[in-house]
Design an enzyme around this catalytic site. Structure first.
Site, PDB file in Angstrom:
ATOM      1  CG  HIS A  63       4.709 -33.735  10.539  1.00 13.10           C
ATOM      2  ND1 HIS A  63       3.336 -33.751  10.486  1.00 13.10           N
ATOM      3  CD2 HIS A  63       5.087 -35.020  10.315  1.00 13.10           C
ATOM      4  CE1 HIS A  63       2.909 -34.974  10.248  1.00 13.10           C
ATOM      5  NE2 HIS A  63       3.957 -35.749  10.131  1.00 13.10           N
ATOM      6  CG  ASP A  83       1.741 -30.682  10.640  1.00 16.72           C
ATOM      7  OD1 ASP A  83       2.661 -30.420   9.837  1.00 16.72           O
ATOM      8  OD2 ASP A  83       1.498 -31.836  11.061  1.00 16.72           O
ATOM      9  CB  SER A  87       2.228 -37.607   7.938  1.00 18.19           C
ATOM     10  OG  SER A  87       2.055 -37.823   9.294  1.00 18.19           O
ATOM     11  N   GLY A  88       0.266 -35.878   5.991  1.00 19.98           N
ATOM     12  CA  GLY A  88       0.241 -35.005   4.813  1.00 19.98           C
ATOM     13  C   GLY A  88      -0.887 -35.344   3.864  1.00 19.98           C
TER      14      GLY A  88
END
Ligand code: 4AZ
Length: 418
Positions: free
Chosen positions: A227, A272, A368-369
């Site tokens: 994402h 994701d 995120s990530g």
């Protein structure tokens, strides 16, 4: 009457003899310092020097297990080799210069087990030739006397010079060497990370602005969340930076390609995961190296202590830090995470929850990530999750949800060959 200077008259010098003496003394001292500086650096400035050598081990048969990182056979043999070489040099007249040895490669050569070993010494530049020659002689004597299980089948000199960057890259090529567990203290909330605690952490940026976290899994591959690329998919727009501070970064790399999971659909949470290939490999060091990937069969049990790290917001809609932060959280079972009061069934088998139902400690926007890691035997860190989603940050009954790395182990292998 006007004063007429006589033809032979000179202006009287304003320098007194004692002044001249001081100037001469200063010049002499200055010259002495300037001429002795190179001598100082040549004789006293101790630097690291690295040598490469290979040994045969005829008493042990090669097995592919020796090429498996952290296999028991490999770890035990590496230790045995280091102990042997430590003993040889610590009992020699080079004991003040010898630092350590590191067996980094095992291979089969004419049915014999062969190992490549890096030796690290410290001495002043004027000793370079002597130390290398002495080290060669010491090895020659010890190994010739059949006192060791290590043998050498090449002629002298055994040792070959290796430059510092290349040697340190080899010394830091093992996965998962980060924070040492015993000193462990406890992002929404959390604390500042120390240099070299989480050396696989990367920041993915567009126009120099941090967007997402990522984890280094080899010298040229990062794992992150799919994402992160919902808005910008062109690899040319992206940069990766390493080191604990965003500004200044310790190291930066351009991105060559971005591989998003085929089944990922923008603005949904399933699959994701993305692999990012760097344009040029990073050089491993104390502060930049890779995390380990667990086997597909590895299961992080509920309530296991794990760490999430990132430059994400300190709370929902909060400010973004410049220095990497860490927070210790706990694995929450998918059953609990799918309770009606929690995420009511939104957590699929490709996801794993971590945090606390009471809230507070959590990943947040901008994390995120990034990595969710667990320490396994010998304080080696494994990537088990990728920061993916959650409702708000640190809110009661709304823990962080992570892409479950073990579920995508085969996908990672198929894209990166790691
Ligand atoms: C985000 O927006 C985000 N509390 C990441 C993690 C979490 C929430 C939001 C988990 O990137």
């Amino acid at each position: 009457m006007m004063h007429q200077p006589s033809a032979s008259g000179r202006r009287k010098s304003s320098l007194k003899p004692w002044m001249i003496a001081i100037i001469i003394a200063a010049v002499v001292v200055g010259l002495a310092i300037i001429t002795s500086l190179p001598v100082y650096f040549l004789v006293f400035d101790q630097k690291f020097h690295y040598y490469l050598t290979s040994f045969q081990i005829p008493s042990i048969e090669y097995s592919p297990d020796f090429s498996v990182e952290y296999s028991k056979n490999r770890t035990d043999l590496k230790q045995k080799i280091s102990n042997q070489i430590d003993e040889i040099f610590q009992r020699s007249n080079l004991n003040r210069h010898y630092i350590k040895s590191h067996a980094f490669n095992f291979r089969s050569s004419n049915n014999d087990l062969k190992t490549d070993v890096l030796l690290k010494f410290q001495f002043a530049p004027n000793k370079a030739d002597t130390v290398k020659r002495q080290a060669d002689d010491i090895l020659h004597q010890k190994l010739k006397l059949n006192e060791s299980f290590l043998k050498i089948d090449t002629p002298l000199p055994y040792l070959r010079d290796m430059n510092e960057a290349k040697a340190e890259h080899i010394l830091h090529s093992y996965c998962g060497l980060g924070r040492e567990l015993p000193s462990m203290e406890r992002i929404a909330d959390g604390s500042v990370a120390k240099k070299a605690d989480w050396p696989w952490q990367a920041s993915l940026q567009v126009d120099g602005v941090h967007f997402c976290g990522a984890s280094l899994i080899s010298e040229e591959w990062l794992l992150t969340a799919a994402h992160c690329f919902d808005n910008y998919k062109n690899p040319k727009l992206w940069m990766a930076s390493f080191g604990t501070t965003l500004s200044p970064p310790l190291m930066r790399r351009e991105v060559q390609s971005i591989i998003i999971h085929e089944n990922y659909a923008a603005h949904k949470h399933d699959d994701d995961i993305a692999a990012v290939k760097l344009s040029t490999p990073v050089i491993f060091s104390d502060e930049v190296h890779r995390v380990c990937l667990p086997d597909a069969t590895f299961e992080a049990l509920p309530e296991s202590k794990v760490f999430v790290t990132g430059w994400g917001a300190l709370k929902a809609n909060g400010h973004f830090p410049n220095t990497l932060r860490e927070v210790k959280v706990e694995i929450i079972s998918n059953d609990i995470c799918n309770r009606v009061s929690v995420y009511g069934g939104a957590v699929s088998s490709g996801m794993i929850c971590a945090g606390f139902l009471r809230g507070k400690l959590d990943a947040c926007e901008g994390d995120s990530g990034g990595p969710l890691v667990i320490a396994r035997d010998r304080n080696i860190w494994y990537l088990i999750g990728i920061v993916s989603w959650g409702i708000d940050c640190g809110k009661e009954n709304k823990p962080g949800v992570y892409t479950k790395v073990t579920r995508y182990r085969d996908w990672i292998k198929s894209k990166t060959n790691i």
